[in-house]
Write a protein that holds these residues in place. Structure first.
Motif, mmCIF file in Angstrom:
data_model
loop_
_atom_site.group_PDB
_atom_site.id
_atom_site.type_symbol
_atom_site.label_atom_id
_atom_site.label_comp_id
_atom_site.label_asym_id
_atom_site.label_seq_id
_atom_site.Cartn_x
_atom_site.Cartn_y
_atom_site.Cartn_z
ATOM 1 N N MET A 150 -31.814 -28.385 49.580
ATOM 2 C CA MET A 150 -31.630 -28.817 50.752
ATOM 3 C C MET A 150 -32.927 -28.466 51.540
ATOM 4 S SD MET A 150 -28.779 -28.290 53.651
ATOM 5 C CE MET A 150 -27.582 -29.364 53.097
ATOM 6 N N LEU A 174 -31.218 -28.849 56.657
ATOM 7 C CA LEU A 174 -30.607 -27.687 57.012
ATOM 8 C C LEU A 174 -30.366 -27.505 58.523
ATOM 9 C CD1 LEU A 174 -29.147 -25.047 56.553
ATOM 10 C CD2 LEU A 174 -31.325 -23.999 56.452
ATOM 11 N N ALA A 198 -28.354 -19.866 58.303
ATOM 12 C CA ALA A 198 -27.540 -20.437 57.591
ATOM 13 C C ALA A 198 -26.177 -19.849 58.100
ATOM 14 C CB ALA A 198 -27.590 -20.823 56.276
ATOM 15 N N LEU A 237 -23.418 -22.507 54.202
ATOM 16 C CA LEU A 237 -23.643 -23.141 53.070
ATOM 17 C C LEU A 237 -22.977 -22.707 51.722
ATOM 18 C CD1 LEU A 237 -27.539 -24.240 53.654
ATOM 19 C CD2 LEU A 237 -25.359 -25.568 54.458
ATOM 20 N N ALA A 238 -22.893 -21.310 51.613
ATOM 21 C CA ALA A 238 -22.309 -20.845 50.619
ATOM 22 C C ALA A 238 -20.703 -21.005 51.046
ATOM 23 C CB ALA A 238 -22.770 -19.508 50.370
ATOM 24 N N ASN A 277 -27.381 -22.265 47.132
ATOM 25 C CA ASN A 277 -27.147 -23.604 47.187
ATOM 26 C C ASN A 277 -26.630 -23.827 45.725
ATOM 27 O OD1 ASN A 277 -29.459 -24.690 45.369
ATOM 28 N ND2 ASN A 277 -30.613 -23.666 47.025
ATOM 29 N N THR A 328 -27.502 -25.445 43.245
ATOM 30 C CA THR A 328 -28.225 -25.483 41.962
ATOM 31 C C THR A 328 -28.519 -24.115 41.317
ATOM 32 O OG1 THR A 328 -30.157 -24.951 43.550
ATOM 33 C CG2 THR A 328 -29.720 -27.306 43.262
ATOM 34 N N TRP A 342 -20.168 -21.881 41.399
ATOM 35 C CA TRP A 342 -19.605 -22.634 42.454
ATOM 36 C C TRP A 342 -18.316 -23.260 42.309
ATOM 37 C CZ3 TRP A 342 -22.186 -23.346 47.342
ATOM 38 C CH2 TRP A 342 -23.420 -22.758 47.362
ATOM 39 N N ASN A 355 -19.027 -27.282 43.683
ATOM 40 C CA ASN A 355 -20.200 -27.569 44.267
ATOM 41 C C ASN A 355 -20.069 -27.395 45.911
ATOM 42 O OD1 ASN A 355 -21.698 -27.916 42.089
ATOM 43 N ND2 ASN A 355 -21.136 -30.399 42.065
ATOM 44 N N ARG A 356 -19.236 -26.651 46.283
ATOM 45 C CA ARG A 356 -19.133 -26.371 47.560
ATOM 46 C C ARG A 356 -18.891 -24.918 48.030
ATOM 47 N NH1 ARG A 356 -16.678 -29.063 51.668
ATOM 48 N NH2 ARG A 356 -15.187 -27.726 51.879
ATOM 49 N N ASN A 394 -19.713 -20.796 46.779
ATOM 50 C CA ASN A 394 -20.070 -19.988 45.805
ATOM 51 C C ASN A 394 -18.996 -18.827 45.564
ATOM 52 O OD1 ASN A 394 -21.971 -17.125 45.705
ATOM 53 N ND2 ASN A 394 -22.868 -18.817 44.791
#
Length: 279
Positions: free
Chosen positions: A1, A6, A48, A69-70, A206, A208, A212, A215-216, A218
């Motif tokens: 991102m 962000l 964040a 984000l995590a 994130n 990548t 996770w 993908n949302r 962590n």
């Protein structure tokens, strides 16, 4: 991102938010009390993260630094209490969410069925972890701030998804549970007051990097905790723990400087957990 994206995401989450998402925890006196000598940890926040003073039924119960984000809490700050009730019989589908993270003008955590959130549930889901993220994942909804360290309604307030991080079930019920029980059964009885910071070390910021859920959310590499106990004679005891969220699930005692140095390697640092090192 990208930094621009962000910034746009954070602006979306913050617009219209109530005062319970704070610039500083110390902005609310009731929230300030959850930190030893009123000082929040240094070096763990970022652009964040969100400062949440966790509120249920008009009462404040603990503080959470939440990574947007995590979608896990970086730490929770609370005062160890005598547990006066059994674990609430609350279905995980009814665990609380934080409407203020989605810009909904409510100060209390609310259950998903609450009408104040239902019409804006897409924004709520974007702003934080929800039940569907954990469903059939094979991982536990791990309390960062454990319910066993609280009493009555305070215990109920820990059942919010902003207080959860994906946790290996063997670790959750094993060495980490042994440590949480040690705090309740051994430390509580010897201290006039015990401030606790409990958090995670994320495996990535994130999707990548790291592990996770969908993908949302962590999946942290480690859970950590530190306590500052003030004995009745005025002397103090401070210790840390670091627990591995995967086999061999070891939970290791750390001095406060050792734990801070470990956290320095992941977060922006320099990390200071307790004012004057709880000395």
């Amino acid at each position: 991102m990208t930094c621009l994206n962000l910034s746009l995401v954070l602006l979306l989450f913050c617009c219209g938010a109530s005062c319970e998402v704070l610039q500083h925890f110390t902005d609310v006196p009731s929230c300030k009390n959850f930190f030893y000598q009123g000082q929040e940890p240094l070096g763990l926040s970022s652009n964040a993260t969100a400062n949440i003073c966790q509120r249920l039924g008009g009462n404040y119960y603990y503080a959470t630094l939440y990574h947007r984000l995590a979608r896990v809490p970086i730490y929770s700050a609370y005062i160890l209490e005598v547990s006066t009730t059994s674990r609430p019989d609350l279905s995980s589908s009814n665990w609380y969410l934080e409407p203020m993270l989605a810009g909904i003008g409510q100060k209390d955590m609310l259950q998903p069925s609450n009408s104040a959130m239902s019409i804006e549930m897409d924004d709520v889901i974007e702003s934080q972890a929800v039940n569907d993220d954990y469903r059939n994942s094979g991982l536990s909804r791990g309390h960062v701030n454990p319910s066993m360290h609280h009493s009555s309604s305070s215990q109920l307030s820990t059942f919010t998804y902003t207080n959860m991080a994906p946790q290996d079930a063997t670790f959750n019920s094993g060495t980490w549970n042994v440590y949480e029980t040690f705090l309740r059964d051994k430390i509580l009885s010897t201290c006039s007051q015990t401030h606790i910071l409990s958090g995670v070390i994320v495996s990535g910021f994130n999707p990548t990097k790291g592990k996770w859920l969908r993908n949302r959310v962590n999946v942290p590499d480690f859970f950590w905790s530190a306590f500052c106990c003030v004995h009745r004679d005025g002397t103090k005891r401070v210790e840390g723990r670091l627990g591995r969220n995967s086999s061999p699930y070891d939970t290791v005692t750390k001095t406060l400087p050792e734990l801070e140095e470990i956290l320095n390697k992941t977060y922006e640092g320099p990390v200071i957990l307790f004012k004057n090192g709880c000395q």
